[in-house]
Design a protein around this motif. Structure first.
Motif, PDB file in Angstrom:
ATOM      1  N   SER A 182       0.828  -1.205   0.000  1.00 52.48           N
ATOM      2  CA  SER A 182       0.000   0.000   0.000  1.00 52.48           C
ATOM      3  C   SER A 182       0.865   1.260   0.000  1.00 52.48           C
ATOM      4  N   ALA A 225      -4.883  -2.099  -1.468  1.00 56.45           N
ATOM      5  CA  ALA A 225      -5.753  -1.046  -1.998  1.00 56.45           C
ATOM      6  C   ALA A 225      -6.835  -0.677  -0.990  1.00 56.45           C
ATOM      7  N   PRO A 230      -6.988   3.452  -4.913  1.00 57.13           N
ATOM      8  CA  PRO A 230      -6.954   2.658  -6.146  1.00 57.13           C
ATOM      9  C   PRO A 230      -8.091   1.653  -6.220  1.00 57.13           C
TER      10      PRO A 230
END
Length: 391
Positions: free
Chosen positions: A91, A117, A131
């Motif tokens: 991340s 994400a 995302p």
């Protein structure tokens, strides 16, 4: 697409700038999944999407292709077993790179990519985002192992779209893993039919160093247990009893090679079997064969079968996974049960004596051109990216 309830949309790329897409894989070692990823990278519109590859184990033998494609590679080494720190590291990398879309390939990368994400989305400030996630399900992914099914189900819950590469993989996602049907789409793998096409058999056989005449059986597959080359060797030994001019070429490498070479010797096949190892010129070699054989115990949708059909070869394959979606039994080849060497040998003999053997192969090529074109695959993924990103 709006995404899962309560999840903010991904930040849009700045005007005139392509959206950054991270393909998360274990590695780029030789295999069908990895070649699909490379072909997708090759055909993706760079004015709309800026791809990068993140490998969670090692670069892999095919990683050098990324330099030719102009695609960056980063390796985030996963610790053995379950690595609870990997989602955090991943991340952080996604945030630094400004990744808009995470595209994962197969279960391990799916879990870690979806969690990474999800962490970014959870930490986003009001009005921000994080995302989006697309996962490609390249195979069946062990539908009889409950723990793996549960892991896939968890990852799918954090995913915007799950792409099945075959109707069979789609059925597993829906009926076994119970993925939300609204998330599941099917995009068939594609090949370049200008590269994989019929060619000069004599030149291909010379390239391989195999006999110029005889009945040539070929197989391109990793030498691993699920491909069941042992059954193919047993079948080929039976075929040789009635067709002594038959020759088998096995293209590929893997952990089963020593055992398979020993099996060929025990069966007295001698110079009738050629082990080539990994080859980078498969498209030039396929025309050497009169028939393509695949004895797999399980498949998603076999890229090598699509390539063989594109090369105009009749196919004998096991009726598993997505194979029946490529091979039309009796029309473009023959389908047999897995683990049945006698039946496989009979099918290889049946193809050998068919007067329409060449026409079988051409019908298979026509089917590939209709359903499995590489540009069709790339455009479908681009459209899906746009949908998920809300563009």
């Amino acid at each position: 697409m709006t995404g899962a309830p309560g999840v903010r949309p991904a930040p849009r790329a700045a005007p005139g700038r392509p959206a950054k897409v991270a393909h998360v894989v274990l590695s780029l070692n030789v295999g069908g999944l990895e070649r699909v990823v490379l072909r997708l990278l090759d055909r993706m519109a760079r004015d709309r999407f800026a791809p990068v590859v993140c490998a969670l184990q090692e670069p892999g033998a095919l990683a050098e292709e990324l330099a030719r494609l102009g695609v960056p590679l980063v390796v985030l080494s996963r610790k053995p077993g379950l690595d609870p720190g990997l989602p955090l590291r991943l991340s952080a990398w996604l945030r630094r790179e400004g990744i808009a879309l995470v595209h994962t390939h197969n279960p391990g990368p799916h879990l870690y990519g979806a969690l990474a994400a999800g962490l970014l989305r959870a930490a986003a400030l009001p009005g921000g985002g994080g995302p989006r996630v697309i996962h490609t399900k390249h195979g069946r992914n062990y539908p009889k192992q409950k723990r793996k099914v549960l892991v896939n189900r968890l990852a799918a819950a954090l995913t915007d779209r799950v792409v099945a590469v075959s109707d069979d993989a789609r059925a597993v996602a829906l009926e076994v893993e119970h993925v939300d049907p609204a998330k599941v789409v099917t995009i068939l793998n594609g090949v370049d039919t200008d590269v994989f096409r019929p060619g000069d058999a004599g030149a291909a056989r010379a390239r391989l160093g195999v006999p110029a005449s005889g009945y040539h059986v070929g197989c391109v597959a990793r030498l691993s247990p699920e491909k069941d080359h042992a059954t193919l060797l047993d079948a080929f030994a039976r075929l040789r009893a009635t067709r002594p001019d038959a020759h088998l070429t096995l293209i590929g490498d893997g952990p089963r090679r020593p055992a398979l070479e020993a099996q060929a010797a025990r069966l007295g096949l001698g110079g009738a079997v050629t082990f080539t190892g990994t080859r980078g010129d498969v498209a030039e070699l396929l025309p050497a064969f009169d028939v393509f054989a695949l004895a797999s115990l399980t498949e998603g949708i076999s890229l090598t079968l699509i390539e063989a059909a594109a090369a105009g070869l009749p196919i004998v394959a096991t009726r598993v996974g997505g194979n029946p979606e490529i091979v039309v039994d009796g029309e473009t080849g023959m389908l047999v049960p897995p683990g049945a060497p006698e039946t496989l040998a009979g099918a290889l003999e049946a193809v050998a004596v068919r007067e329409d053997r060449a026409e079988m192969g051409l019908r298979g090529r026509a089917r590939v051109m209709e359903r499995f074109g590489i540009d069709r695959m790339a455009r479908a993924y681009e459209d899906l990216y746009d949908e998920v990103l809300g563009r």
